[in-house]
Design a protein around this motif. Structure first.
Motif, PDB file in Angstrom:
ATOM      1  N   GLN A 131     -11.860  -5.875   0.790  1.00  4.52           N
ATOM      2  CA  GLN A 131     -10.646  -5.951   1.587  1.00  4.52           C
ATOM      3  C   GLN A 131     -10.888  -6.845   2.803  1.00  4.52           C
ATOM      4  O   GLN A 131     -11.975  -6.837   3.383  1.00  4.52           O
ATOM      5  CB  GLN A 131     -10.203  -4.563   2.061  1.00  4.52           C
ATOM      6  CG  GLN A 131      -9.668  -3.687   0.950  1.00  4.52           C
ATOM      7  CD  GLN A 131      -9.077  -2.389   1.467  1.00  4.52           C
ATOM      8  OE1 GLN A 131      -9.539  -1.829   2.455  1.00  4.52           O
ATOM      9  NE2 GLN A 131      -8.057  -1.893   0.796  1.00  4.52           N
ATOM     10  N   ASN A 151      -3.583 -16.491   2.625  1.00  2.00           N
ATOM     11  CA  ASN A 151      -4.042 -15.312   1.882  1.00  2.00           C
ATOM     12  C   ASN A 151      -4.223 -15.578   0.386  1.00  2.00           C
ATOM     13  O   ASN A 151      -4.168 -14.646  -0.418  1.00  2.00           O
ATOM     14  CB  ASN A 151      -3.086 -14.124   2.087  1.00  2.00           C
ATOM     15  CG  ASN A 151      -3.025 -13.696   3.529  1.00  2.00           C
ATOM     16  OD1 ASN A 151      -4.026 -13.350   4.136  1.00  2.00           O
ATOM     17  ND2 ASN A 151      -1.829 -13.754   4.102  1.00  2.00           N
ATOM     18  N   TYR A 172      -5.658  -7.067   3.113  1.00  2.00           N
ATOM     19  CA  TYR A 172      -5.429  -7.671   1.798  1.00  2.00           C
ATOM     20  C   TYR A 172      -6.580  -7.327   0.854  1.00  2.00           C
ATOM     21  O   TYR A 172      -7.746  -7.366   1.241  1.00  2.00           O
ATOM     22  CB  TYR A 172      -5.300  -9.192   1.919  1.00  2.00           C
ATOM     23  CG  TYR A 172      -4.073  -9.630   2.675  1.00  2.00           C
ATOM     24  CD1 TYR A 172      -2.872  -9.873   2.013  1.00  2.00           C
ATOM     25  CD2 TYR A 172      -4.111  -9.795   4.055  1.00  2.00           C
ATOM     26  CE1 TYR A 172      -1.739 -10.271   2.708  1.00  2.00           C
ATOM     27  CE2 TYR A 172      -2.985 -10.190   4.765  1.00  2.00           C
ATOM     28  CZ  TYR A 172      -1.808 -10.426   4.081  1.00  2.00           C
ATOM     29  OH  TYR A 172      -0.684 -10.818   4.783  1.00  2.00           O
ATOM     30  N   ASP A 188      -2.589  -7.204   8.921  1.00  2.00           N
ATOM     31  CA  ASP A 188      -2.452  -6.723   7.549  1.00  2.00           C
ATOM     32  C   ASP A 188      -3.787  -6.732   6.819  1.00  2.00           C
ATOM     33  O   ASP A 188      -4.660  -7.562   7.087  1.00  2.00           O
ATOM     34  CB  ASP A 188      -1.447  -7.591   6.774  1.00  2.00           C
ATOM     35  CG  ASP A 188      -0.044  -7.487   7.332  1.00  2.00           C
ATOM     36  OD1 ASP A 188       0.387  -6.353   7.620  1.00  2.00           O
ATOM     37  OD2 ASP A 188       0.616  -8.529   7.490  1.00  2.00           O
ATOM     38  N   GLN A 245      -3.512  -9.428  -2.607  1.00  2.00           N
ATOM     39  CA  GLN A 245      -2.447  -8.431  -2.561  1.00  2.00           C
ATOM     40  C   GLN A 245      -2.535  -7.613  -1.283  1.00  2.00           C
ATOM     41  O   GLN A 245      -3.585  -7.086  -0.933  1.00  2.00           O
ATOM     42  CB  GLN A 245      -2.557  -7.505  -3.776  1.00  2.00           C
ATOM     43  CG  GLN A 245      -2.415  -8.224  -5.110  1.00  2.00           C
ATOM     44  CD  GLN A 245      -1.072  -8.909  -5.256  1.00  2.00           C
ATOM     45  OE1 GLN A 245      -0.024  -8.299  -5.030  1.00  2.00           O
ATOM     46  NE2 GLN A 245      -1.107 -10.180  -5.628  1.00  2.00           N
ATOM     47  N   LYS A 246      -1.397  -7.507  -0.575  1.00  2.00           N
ATOM     48  CA  LYS A 246      -1.362  -6.730   0.650  1.00  2.00           C
ATOM     49  C   LYS A 246      -1.506  -5.242   0.345  1.00  2.00           C
ATOM     50  O   LYS A 246      -0.860  -4.721  -0.558  1.00  2.00           O
ATOM     51  CB  LYS A 246      -0.070  -6.979   1.419  1.00  2.00           C
ATOM     52  CG  LYS A 246       0.009  -6.264   2.779  1.00  2.00           C
ATOM     53  CD  LYS A 246       1.362  -6.414   3.429  1.00  2.00           C
ATOM     54  CE  LYS A 246       1.626  -7.841   3.835  1.00  2.00           C
ATOM     55  NZ  LYS A 246       2.906  -7.940   4.611  1.00  2.00           N
ATOM     56  N   GLU A 247      -2.367  -4.569   1.097  1.00  2.00           N
ATOM     57  CA  GLU A 247      -2.570  -3.137   0.928  1.00  2.00           C
ATOM     58  C   GLU A 247      -1.418  -2.385   1.598  1.00  2.00           C
ATOM     59  O   GLU A 247      -1.086  -2.609   2.762  1.00  2.00           O
ATOM     60  CB  GLU A 247      -3.904  -2.714   1.560  1.00  2.00           C
ATOM     61  CG  GLU A 247      -4.194  -1.237   1.488  1.00  2.00           C
ATOM     62  CD  GLU A 247      -4.657  -0.783   0.110  1.00  2.00           C
ATOM     63  OE1 GLU A 247      -5.017   0.391  -0.007  1.00  2.00           O
ATOM     64  OE2 GLU A 247      -4.654  -1.613  -0.823  1.00  2.00           O
TER      65      GLU A 247
END
Length: 232
Positions: A85, A150, A93, A91, A229-231
């Motif tokens: 991560q 990202n 990711y 944010d 992918q955003k958590e």
């Protein structure tokens, strides 16, 4: 009565604060660790759920997502789910989410970073012992993560399973990421020792500034740009 009203307000505020704090992700909020990591960014690398801070708003973590039970051919076994991560700004990711045998050693190594790119490498040394003939596995992957958008690329470096009782696998003898100041691209370099003949061979992948693969020792067909992918 005045004392009781004050006491009730203190309790209400305490509950309210606890609710607020419960919504935050405390894994990334150790300011003392920030100060340590910026001076020595690899101190916690390779330890589950301990981040390494590149700077206060850019951090990376080897994350333990728990265990998962599987059944194959009437054999039940357990795998460890883990991932990488990145905290980018406010944010988090997910760059990697995968699973490995419980009997595994997994490490994360920082290779390079600048204002645009964060490069790192994972190495998974494991024993696959839920099959009739257990074997050793060495899996190595390198990642280049674009801090601005990202996106990232994953470079499969080694996927080697032992073939005999000696349980030998191909080995990573060293690697690095180099930035081309003139062209703005990046090159991943590694030395890989093959267990079958004991020889060490170079492995090289070159990318442009947008992380598009330009050339690779094994070809660019398996290397493409992916979206982190955003958590939630």
């Amino acid at each position: 009565m005045k004392f009781m009203n004050t006491f009730a307000m203190i309790i209400a505020c305490g509950v309210s604060l606890n609710v607020c704090y419960a919504k935050e992700n405390s894994l990334w909020n150790d300011y003392l660790q920030d100060a340590t990591q910026i001076n020595s960014p690899v101190e916690y690398i390779g330890t589950y759920n301990r981040y390494s801070a590149i700077k206060p708003n850019l951090k990376i973590m080897l994350r333990d997502f728990g265990d998962i039970n599987k059944t194959k051919k009437n054999v039940t076994y357990t795998l460890k789910k883990y991932g990488i991560q990145v905290l980018n700004g406010k944010d988090v990711y997910n760059v990697l989410r995968t699973a490995a045998p419980l009997q595994s050693n997994i490490d994360l190594t920082l290779l390079y970073h600048d204002k645009d790119i964060l490069a790192f490498r994972t190495r998974e040394l494991s024993t696959v012992n839920y099959v009739k003939v257990p074997f050793k596995r060495n899996r190595v992957s390198a990642f280049l993560y674009n801090i601005k958008n990202n996106n990232f690329i994953e470079i499969p470096v080694i996927l080697s399973d032992s073939q005999d009782s000696d349980h030998k696998t191909d080995l990573l003898m060293g690697d690095q990421v180099i930035h081309d100041d003139k062209k703005g691209g990046y090159t991943y370099l590694a030395n890989i020792k093959t267990y079958e003949n004991g020889k060490t061979s170079p492995f090289k992948v070159t990318f442009n500034a947008n992380l598009k693969c330009i050339s690779s020792t094994l070809g660019c067909e398996t290397i493409g740009v992916l979206e982190a992918q955003k958590e939630n």
